[in-house]
Design an enzyme around this catalytic site. Structure first.
Site, PDB file in Angstrom:
ATOM      1  N   CYS A   1       0.886  -1.138  -0.147  1.00 15.42           N
ATOM      2  CA  CYS A   1       0.315  -0.276  -0.206  1.00 15.42           C
ATOM      3  C   CYS A   1       0.531   0.759   0.041  1.00 15.42           C
ATOM      4  O   CYS A   1       1.404   1.940   1.495  1.00 15.42           O
ATOM      5  CB  CYS A   1      -1.184  -0.250   0.588  1.00 15.42           C
TER       6      CYS A   1
ATOM      7  N   HIS B   1       0.260   4.372   0.241  1.00 18.20           N
ATOM      8  CA  HIS B   1      -0.405   5.428   1.466  1.00 18.20           C
ATOM      9  C   HIS B   1       0.350   5.241   3.301  1.00 18.20           C
ATOM     10  O   HIS B   1       1.106   5.848   3.844  1.00 18.20           O
ATOM     11  CB  HIS B   1      -1.842   6.131   2.145  1.00 18.20           C
ATOM     12  N   CYS B   2       0.923   3.165   3.007  1.00 19.95           N
ATOM     13  CA  CYS B   2       0.884   2.609   4.630  1.00 19.95           C
ATOM     14  C   CYS B   2       2.687   3.389   4.273  1.00 19.95           C
ATOM     15  O   CYS B   2       2.941   3.430   5.266  1.00 19.95           O
ATOM     16  CB  CYS B   2       0.624   1.431   3.901  1.00 19.95           C
TER      17      CYS B   2
END
Length: 501
Positions: A66, A68-69
């Protein structure tokens, strides 16, 4: 700031909210130079025991792939480092929710996207969504407040000005004494809603910037940066208090433009239970004031009737236009979306059109609007293109056995499935009773309740005699063909074979 909105189906305006949250909170950061890791790594084997030891702990559910992670990771680690020195220390943890062994944990905590952050209190007995910033300093300040008392005592005008400003919702209780049933109800409310709002309490209303200063309470005063700026409430039933706070914290008309201070109210608008009326217009154009004035009058008229209003500036609403399948040439444009996913549209309206059109909508006189790609002029590939406007004719009225894939152009799994579906379609090229189709679920509304599309690809089979079955087998040509043969209308198939003989 744009809104990253990609929808699987019209009912998933809540998915739009998740996309909004991602777009508003996405951050970039340099890699941490810290060698020591302050973020605790948890998994299915140590999660429960670790959480049980803490009265307050924050857990991030993430996936390694991910983006955003990855952006959050260094900020989260930096915040963990700072908060480890807090008195008492505040612990941050993470769980790889993509790991097969941890998926039950992710399901238990209702993880539907990445990253998802949860605040766990009292050894995990109380769970709340993390709704704060995603950069280190903001995380630190937000969690310091969250780990402290749910409501801060206001002892002076300075305390009040530090808590109450002109850009956020703040709830303050005024009490003659900090005890008794009303005060306990208020503190229960503050504990329940502390991740959404800031709370304070005082025995002297003279400290507060607005409202009657001689009131001794008990009274709850909600401060807000819109409409009447504050409102009082005196019913101390906890459910009534919660309803008051939730309803009072949404503007009569929510403004969606490029100002980040408006974005929390946009999120609340989309997350609310009401039907949603959205007027999109060029807010810098001439004559806009009369349109805005009439729109506000209509919003006043329908206040408390299960319908909320938003005014969106054209410049900030491009992704919303893409989602709804509308064009700039149609503004001023009103769109209404119900909780059942149905949409209603009125393009190129004048100020005097607003009230009668909304009245017609409320009376059920406006037909739903269905977003559809254009019907293809040619449809000669083995896998046939289905759009919203041809769904009935090609699937339900065709008299054929139809395997239909709902896909997204950006979906990696869909791209892998595409050549396999091509092979299946070629296999059935000479069988007039079988059709293999595909529908871009990001560009077409799926209004038929038989199809529950929550991810991509989703594949359904409708037999010629009307049986609808989701395909959940392996994604190989052999398995798909076998599935079709087991589920197709055998009567149609036999008649076809007889005709060929």
């Amino acid at each position: 700031m744009g809104v990253a909105v990609i929808m699987a189906r019209s009912v998933s305006v809540w998915c739009a909210l998740a996309a909004i949250l991602c777009s508003l909170t996405a951050i970039s950061a340099e890699e941490s130079s810290e060698s020591k890791e302050f973020v605790l790594t948890l998994d299915h084997s140590n999660f429960t025991d670790t959480v049980a030891k803490h009265n307050f702990i924050v857990v991030e559910f993430y996936a390694p792939w991910c983006g955003h992670c990855k952006n959050l990771a260094p900020e989260y680690e930096k915040a963990a480092s700072i908060l480890s020195k807090h008195d008492p220390p505040i612990f941050l943890a993470k769980v790889d929710a993509n790991e097969e062994a941890n998926k039950d944990l992710a399901k238990e905590y209702e993880v539907r996207g990445y990253p998802t952050l949860k605040i766990l209190r009292n050894g995990g007995k109380n769970v709340q969504e993390y709704k704060g910033p995603r950069e280190a300093d903001g995380i630190v300040e937000y969690l310091k407040k969250q780990s402290g008392p749910a409501s801060a005592e206001i002892k002076s005008a300075e305390d009040a000005s530090n808590l109450i400003d002109d850009k956020k919702i703040v709830v303050v209780g005024v009490f003659p004494k900090f005890s008794g049933e009303e005060f306990e109800s208020y503190m229960s409310l503050a504990e329940k809603l502390r991740s959404d709002y800031e709370f304070g309490h005082s025995w002297d209303a003279k400290h507060l910037p607005r409202g009657e200063s001689t009131v001794t309470g008990p009274v709850v005063r909600l401060f807000k940066p819109f409409d009447e700026l504050f409102v009082d409430f005196k019913d101390f039933n906890v459910e009534a208090l919660e309803k008051f706070v939730e309803e009072s914290s949404i503007p009569l008309v929510t403004l969606f433009n490029s100002d980040p201070s408006n974005h929390p109210f946009v999120i609340k608008f989309y997350n609310g239970p009401n039907a949603k009326v959205m007027l999109f217009a060029n807010l810098s154009s001439e004559g806009i004031d009369s349109l805005k004035s009439k729109y506000r009058e209509v919003a006043e008229q329908y206040k408390g009737q299960g319908i909320s209003f938003l005014l969106g500036d054209l410049e900030a609403s491009q992704a919303a236009f893409q989602y709804f399948g509308v064009q700039e040439s149609q503004v001023p444009l009103i769109i209404i979306q119900n909780n059942d996913g149905k949409k209603y549209l009125k393009p190129n309206l004048e100020a005097h059109d607003i009230a009668p059109w909304v009245k017609d909508y409320k009376e059920g006189k406006v037909p739903p609007y269905v977003k559809s790609e254009p019907i293809p002029e040619e449809n000669n590939e083995p896998v046939k293109v289905v759009v919203a406007d041809t769904l009935q004719d090609m699937v339900f009225k065709s008299g054929k056995n139809v395997l239909l894939e709902f896909y997204a152009p950006w979906c990696g799994h869909c791209k892998k499935l595409a050549p396999i579906l091509d092979e299946v379609a070629v296999h059935y090229e000479k069988d007039a009773n079988v059709l293999i189709g595909k529908l871009d679920a990001t560009a077409n509304d799926i209004v038929d309740e038989n199809f529950d599309v929550k991810g991509f690809p989703t594949v359904y089979f409708r037999s010629a005699n009307g049986n609808i079955t989701p395909y959940e087998g392996d994604r190989t040509k052999e398995d798909i063909v076998d599935f079709i043969e087991k589920n197709r209308d055998k009567t149609v198939h036999q008649e076809s074979v007889k005709d060929e003989l």
